[in-house]
Design a protein around this motif. Structure first.
Motif, PDB file in Angstrom:
ATOM      1  N   ARG A 177       7.990   5.681  11.969  1.00 48.88           N
ATOM      2  CA  ARG A 177       8.437   6.255  10.694  1.00 48.88           C
ATOM      3  C   ARG A 177       8.386   7.778  10.692  1.00 48.88           C
ATOM      4  NH1 ARG A 177       7.589   1.855   7.113  1.00 48.88           N
ATOM      5  NH2 ARG A 177       8.394   0.059   8.282  1.00 48.88           N
ATOM      6  N   ARG A 184      -0.104   2.755   2.305  1.00 51.61           N
ATOM      7  CA  ARG A 184       1.104   1.923   2.219  1.00 51.61           C
ATOM      8  C   ARG A 184       1.443   1.343   3.587  1.00 51.61           C
ATOM      9  NH1 ARG A 184       3.191   5.887  -1.529  1.00 51.61           N
ATOM     10  NH2 ARG A 184       4.304   6.930   0.170  1.00 51.61           N
ATOM     11  N   LEU A 185       1.304   2.159   4.637  1.00 49.93           N
ATOM     12  CA  LEU A 185       1.552   1.653   5.986  1.00 49.93           C
ATOM     13  C   LEU A 185       0.519   0.586   6.351  1.00 49.93           C
ATOM     14  CD1 LEU A 185       2.381   4.939   7.950  1.00 49.93           C
ATOM     15  CD2 LEU A 185       3.980   3.180   7.175  1.00 49.93           C
ATOM     16  N   ASP A 243      -1.037  -1.460   4.305  1.00 52.82           N
ATOM     17  CA  ASP A 243      -0.669  -2.692   3.607  1.00 52.82           C
ATOM     18  C   ASP A 243       0.507  -3.383   4.298  1.00 52.82           C
ATOM     19  OD1 ASP A 243      -2.646  -2.362   1.734  1.00 52.82           O
ATOM     20  OD2 ASP A 243      -1.347  -1.349   0.282  1.00 52.82           O
ATOM     21  N   GLU A 244       1.428  -2.586   4.822  1.00 56.96           N
ATOM     22  CA  GLU A 244       2.580  -3.159   5.524  1.00 56.96           C
ATOM     23  C   GLU A 244       2.143  -3.835   6.817  1.00 56.96           C
ATOM     24  OE1 GLU A 244       7.010  -1.825   7.178  1.00 56.96           O
ATOM     25  OE2 GLU A 244       5.821  -0.461   5.930  1.00 56.96           O
ATOM     26  N   ARG A 298       0.657  -7.110   5.905  1.00 60.84           N
ATOM     27  CA  ARG A 298       1.685  -8.055   5.489  1.00 60.84           C
ATOM     28  C   ARG A 298       2.438  -8.614   6.698  1.00 60.84           C
ATOM     29  NH1 ARG A 298       4.237  -4.818   2.434  1.00 60.84           N
ATOM     30  NH2 ARG A 298       6.002  -4.384   3.814  1.00 60.84           N
ATOM     31  N   ILE A 299       2.755  -7.744   7.650  1.00 57.29           N
ATOM     32  CA  ILE A 299       3.451  -8.190   8.864  1.00 57.29           C
ATOM     33  C   ILE A 299       2.582  -9.155   9.652  1.00 57.29           C
ATOM     34  CG2 ILE A 299       4.338  -7.422  11.106  1.00 57.29           C
ATOM     35  CD1 ILE A 299       5.189  -4.803   9.707  1.00 57.29           C
ATOM     36  N   ALA A 320       8.685  -8.720   3.339  1.00 54.94           N
ATOM     37  CA  ALA A 320       8.628  -7.433   2.654  1.00 54.94           C
ATOM     38  C   ALA A 320       9.112  -7.599   1.217  1.00 54.94           C
ATOM     39  CB  ALA A 320       9.482  -6.410   3.392  1.00 54.94           C
ATOM     40  N   LYS A 335       9.474  -2.047  -3.839  1.00 57.19           N
ATOM     41  CA  LYS A 335       8.922  -1.031  -2.967  1.00 57.19           C
ATOM     42  C   LYS A 335       8.878   0.303  -3.684  1.00 57.19           C
ATOM     43  CE  LYS A 335      10.216  -2.760   1.634  1.00 57.19           C
ATOM     44  NZ  LYS A 335      10.996  -2.465   2.835  1.00 57.19           N
ATOM     45  N   GLN A 338       6.121   0.680  -5.963  1.00 58.50           N
ATOM     46  CA  GLN A 338       4.841   0.904  -5.306  1.00 58.50           C
ATOM     47  C   GLN A 338       4.649   2.365  -4.941  1.00 58.50           C
ATOM     48  OE1 GLN A 338       4.887  -1.782  -1.987  1.00 58.50           O
ATOM     49  NE2 GLN A 338       4.256  -3.534  -3.216  1.00 58.50           N
TER      50      GLN A 338
END
Length: 276
Positions: A239, A253-254, A256-257, A260-261, A267, A273, A276
């Motif tokens: 990113r 935020r990264l 949490d991503e 989640r992944i 997503a 998004k 958030q």
């Protein structure tokens, strides 16, 4: 010590593959100033580190890593044996003979010495008439602090000094966390350290009563965090996020991503998004 002693075990001793580890240490002690200067006390931290790294390789299920770590652990054990011989404290034969005798005493049914008995009964018989001032005298003081807390709690629980269940221990964890909160605004680091210690001790107690070994739980948490942080680093690179410049909110935020992944959660929609 002659060089030949470092290459071949002294006459009269049974030679085997493990003797090569002792011979290696003898050679190092004879020719390397750093190795020669070591004492049992100075080597203790390395012994503990290698034991933990060996456990880590086992937990990872990595035979190649385990092979290497066992070698490192064996080196540290060999150091202790060789130094013991140098100081006249004991010999390698006495170390092994003591181990053989102990295992025979504790497995009498395997050696035709008597019926099988509970482990604690056998250990109590070994202690004989020696009276302890405290039941905690039987807990080895040199354990890792996390394991030592577990062993202390396990020992006192055997005489009834324990919570009825894990929920009582959980309440104690909450109580200790609140006490830390009260100390955070104060300027007494000693009191804060004391309260943090109480919280950790209470957390170990909770783990024990929940039938979770604290060392295994913490090892799993360490591995999970490390795995997720490495994924965070990769995602940040993709990113274009620059470490040291990104805000904690951006990194959260990264994070949490990444979680989640890892969990396979889709997503959220684009508008969510943005929210958030």
């Amino acid at each position: 010590m002659r060089d030949s002693q470092a290459e071949t075990p002294p006459a009269g001793r049974e030679s085997g593959v493990l003797d090569r580890a002792l011979a290696l240490v003898e050679f190092l002690r004879a020719h390397c100033p750093w190795d020669a200067a070591q004492t049992p006390a100075s080597l203790t931290r390395y012994l503990l580190e290698e034991a933990h790294e060996t456990a880590g390789a086992i937990a990872a299920g990595d035979p190649e890593a385990l092979r290497g770590e066992l070698g490192d652990l064996l080196l540290n054990v060999a150091f202790q044996v060789v130094i013991g011989e140098e100081t006249g404290a004991f010999s390698r034969e006495e170390v092994v003979a003591g181990l053989e005798q102990k295992m025979r005493r504790r497995h009498p049914h395997l050696y035709g010495l008597g019926p099988a008995e509970p482990w604690e009964t056998l250990k109590a018989r070994e202690r004989g008439d020696a009276k302890s001032e405290s039941i905690l005298d039987e807990v080895p003081s040199g354990l890792d602090p996390l394991l030592l807390a577990f062993r202390i709690q396990d020992r006192v629980a055997r005489v009834g000094f324990d919570w009825d269940d894990a929920r009582g221990a959980l309440d104690k964890v909450r109580e200790e966390a609140e006490e830390i909160g009260a100390e955070l605004g104060e300027a007494d680091p000693d009191r804060l350290q004391d309260e943090v210690g109480d919280l950790l001790f209470a957390a170990v107690n909770l783990a024990r009563l929940a039938r979770v070994h604290p060392s295994a739980a913490l090892a799993g948490a360490n591995a999970k965090f490390s795995r997720r942080f490495r994924a965070l680093e990769r995602l940040a690179a993709e990113r274009g996020v620059v470490w040291g410049q990104a805000t904690l909110e951006e990194l959260d935020r990264l994070w949490d991503e990444v979680k989640r992944i890892e969990r396979g959660i889709p997503a959220p929609p684009a508008d969510e998004k943005d929210a958030q």
